[in-house]
Write an enzyme that holds these catalytic residues in place. Structure first.
Site, PDB file in Angstrom:
ATOM      1  N   TYR A   1     -11.849 -35.982 -20.234  1.00  0.00           N
ATOM      2  CA  TYR A   1     -12.318 -35.614 -18.396  1.00  0.00           C
ATOM      3  C   TYR A   1     -11.491 -34.955 -17.905  1.00  0.00           C
ATOM      4  O   TYR A   1     -11.520 -33.766 -16.433  1.00  0.00           O
ATOM      5  CB  TYR A   1     -11.923 -36.871 -17.575  1.00  0.00           C
ATOM      6  CG  TYR A   1     -12.293 -38.046 -18.010  1.00  0.00           C
ATOM      7  CD1 TYR A   1     -13.662 -38.188 -17.020  1.00  0.00           C
ATOM      8  CD2 TYR A   1     -12.762 -39.211 -18.912  1.00  0.00           C
ATOM      9  CE1 TYR A   1     -14.453 -39.141 -17.113  1.00  0.00           C
ATOM     10  CE2 TYR A   1     -13.464 -40.059 -18.630  1.00  0.00           C
ATOM     11  CZ  TYR A   1     -14.358 -40.298 -17.995  1.00  0.00           C
ATOM     12  OH  TYR A   1     -15.195 -41.027 -18.162  1.00  0.00           O
TER      13      TYR A   1
ATOM     14  N   LYS B   1      -7.879 -45.637 -29.846  1.00  0.00           N
ATOM     15  CA  LYS B   1      -8.706 -45.747 -31.382  1.00  0.00           C
ATOM     16  C   LYS B   1      -7.824 -44.587 -32.060  1.00  0.00           C
ATOM     17  O   LYS B   1      -8.352 -43.277 -33.269  1.00  0.00           O
ATOM     18  CB  LYS B   1     -11.053 -45.122 -31.059  1.00  0.00           C
ATOM     19  CG  LYS B   1     -11.604 -44.403 -31.980  1.00  0.00           C
ATOM     20  CD  LYS B   1     -11.751 -46.629 -32.064  1.00  0.00           C
ATOM     21  CE  LYS B   1     -12.635 -46.535 -33.517  1.00  0.00           C
ATOM     22  NZ  LYS B   1     -13.455 -47.800 -34.092  1.00  0.00           N
TER      23      LYS B   1
ATOM     24  N   ASP C   1     -12.891 -50.345 -30.184  1.00  0.00           N
ATOM     25  CA  ASP C   1     -13.900 -51.571 -30.224  1.00  0.00           C
ATOM     26  C   ASP C   1     -13.828 -52.631 -30.154  1.00  0.00           C
ATOM     27  O   ASP C   1     -14.996 -53.560 -29.481  1.00  0.00           O
ATOM     28  CB  ASP C   1     -15.031 -50.189 -31.302  1.00  0.00           C
ATOM     29  CG  ASP C   1     -14.347 -50.278 -32.746  1.00  0.00           C
ATOM     30  OD1 ASP C   1     -12.976 -50.737 -32.467  1.00  0.00           O
ATOM     31  OD2 ASP C   1     -14.972 -50.060 -33.059  1.00  0.00           O
TER      32      ASP C   1
ATOM     33  N   ASP D   1     -13.206 -45.886 -18.772  1.00  0.00           N
ATOM     34  CA  ASP D   1     -14.067 -45.928 -18.207  1.00  0.00           C
ATOM     35  C   ASP D   1     -14.620 -46.985 -18.348  1.00  0.00           C
ATOM     36  O   ASP D   1     -15.577 -47.875 -18.251  1.00  0.00           O
ATOM     37  CB  ASP D   1     -14.441 -44.525 -18.077  1.00  0.00           C
ATOM     38  CG  ASP D   1     -15.676 -44.113 -17.258  1.00  0.00           C
ATOM     39  OD1 ASP D   1     -15.598 -45.354 -16.482  1.00  0.00           O
ATOM     40  OD2 ASP D   1     -15.943 -43.419 -17.389  1.00  0.00           O
TER      41      ASP D   1
END
Length: 462
Positions: free
Chosen positions: A149, A219, A319, A343
């Site tokens: 972002y 992640k 995930d 998000d």
């Protein structure tokens, strides 16, 4: 008399009649704001019987600003939020065709609102696609200023992207850009400072509100030096700044093993917390044993079950988190994560409790006190002016604002009113079509129902 909210080393100083800038928003924004502001004013009046009031000051952004001033985000609007510290806004249209890509992102970056705070909980009776929506009571701390972002990217085929790819290939030896001639390139900055201030805020929030755990979502198994670093910096900050108040998940295992077997050796303990211990190299085994020894040093403050009362710091891969918030939502309490993960996760969780239409949000800088509370949904222009849509997102964002200001009594009345309205099945079309024996009301009618279900006034100091 209206006065600004100010910030001191001790925290926010909120007068009895604070000036609150607001942006009503585009599309359905005016309908929603008209309903929401009545709820806010009614809650404050009922809670404080005239001793306190909110002094609203409209500022412009989005289509209304562009039509009146020629600017999508006038300097005066940013300055008002900067001066008065706390404000609230409805949904905004994103300009098309260059310039600012997102007015919401622009406000966050200009005011350095580094925390996107998204509390997600279930209101009894709201239609949900999952079997146990009541298990969701999760607070998301989403880092707001870094990650992709940051907007550092170059378009495929442009002269700039060619320079970046040439540098990466020639100077940095990068060989795994699969199709360099047609690739766009983006940069993902994750800093220790950005990580630490987010996780520090999350830990302080969790301790203040008696939450049980913080989960660092990342992640890092793929992006080791960005998302993996986020995880590592988070654990380090908890240990360095909140040692007596926190325990990591692995430390809890180590301490629990010793409580179960006081004579357990470091090596035996290491074997229990790392099943692959026997296949590690001697140096790797030593690292795990050293970790065990460090955890055992916490025995005076964390041993004999004391760790069970500490704030648990744990981490999960992004995930699997998206799966586990559905299958074992009770395992998650406060979540701290980066911009993109946050998000995805906040919208996925909102769906579990009835949709983004009642999902509140805030963008906060806990160091300066600046905060903008906002609707988390879009403008829905096809419903503009119809007095139809659910105003819950802005109303609950205002509830968050009041709580942030320390006006807990008024905030509690809003929750009570929403609980009552939904419990009575007096709802807008998005819920009515999914609820049996419900009463359909307009956006303004839902506000009326919320106000009707608010309790009596309470006596507090001005």
């Amino acid at each position: 008399m209206a006065d600004p909210i100010t910030m001191s080393p001790q925290g926010l100083n909120v007068p009895s009649n604070p000036i609150i800038p607001f942006i009503e928003g585009d599309g359905t924004g005016p309908d929603i704001w008209s309903a929401a502001v009545r709820v806010f004013d009614a809650a404050v009046e009922k809670a404080y019987t005239g001793q306190r009031s909110l002094q609203w000051m409209e500022v412009l952004a989005g289509e209304k600003a562009f039509n009146q001033t020629g600017s999508w985000l006038p300097d005066e609007t940013v300055e008002a939020f900067r001066t008065y510290l706390i404000g609230i806004k409805g949904p905004l249209t994103t300009p098309i065709g260059g310039g600012i890509r997102s007015l919401n992102v622009a406000l966050r970056q200009m005011l350095d609102l580094y925390v996107c705070l998204r509390p997600i909980r279930y209101f009894k009776g709201v239609p949900s696609p999952v079997k146990k929506p009541q298990d969701v009571d999760i607070i998301i701390f989403r880092e707001n200023t870094e990650d992709i972002y940051a907007g550092v990217e170059w378009e495929a085929g442009s002269d700039d992207v060619k320079k970046v790819i040439k540098f990466l290939q020639d100077e940095m030896g990068v060989k795994n850009i699969r199709f360099p001639q047609t690739s766009g390139i983006g940069i993902k900055p994750i800093s220790s400072e950005g990580t630490e201030r987010l996780i520090r805020a999350a830990i302080k929030y969790a301790l203040k509100n008696n939450r049980k755990s913080i989960t660092l979502v990342h992640k890092g198994n793929i992006m080791k030096y960005t998302e993996g670093a986020f995880r590592d910096w988070g654990y380090a900050l908890a240990a360095n700044e909140f040692r007596n108040e926190t325990v990591s998940e692995r430390e809890s295992w180590i301490l629990g093993n010793k409580e179960a077997n006081d004579s357990i050796t470091s090596e035996q303990n290491a074997q229990q917390i790392d099943p692959g211990f026997s296949m590690m190299t001697p140096d790797q085994q030593k690292t795990i044993c050293d970790e065990v020894d460090e955890a055992i040093k916490l025995w005076p403050t964390h041993g004999d079950g004391q760790w069970k009362q500490k704030l648990l710091i744990r981490d999960t891969i992004a995930d699997i988190t998206l799966q586990q918030v559905m299958t074992r939502a009770k395992s998650f309490d406060v979540v701290a994560t980066m911009n993109l993960n946050g998000d995805y996760l906040s919208d996925a969780l909102a769906a579990q409790v009835g949709g983004i239409g009642i999902a509140p949000g805030a963008n906060i800088n806990y160091d300066t006190g600046h905060a903008i509370f906002e609707a988390t949904h879009g403008t829905a222009p096809k419903y503009a002016g119809l007095d139809k849509v659910n105003p819950g997102s802005v109303i609950l964002s205002g509830e968050m604002m009041l709580r942030y200001m320390g006006w807990e009594e008024a905030a509690d009345l809003i929750i009570q009113g929403i609980d009552g309205a939904i419990g009575a099945k007096t709802v807008t079309y998005d819920f009515e079509r999914l609820m049996e024996d419900s009463t359909l009301v307009k956006c303004s009618g839902f506000a009326d129902a919320i106000i009707e279900h608010m309790g009596a006034s309470v006596a507090v100091g001005a």
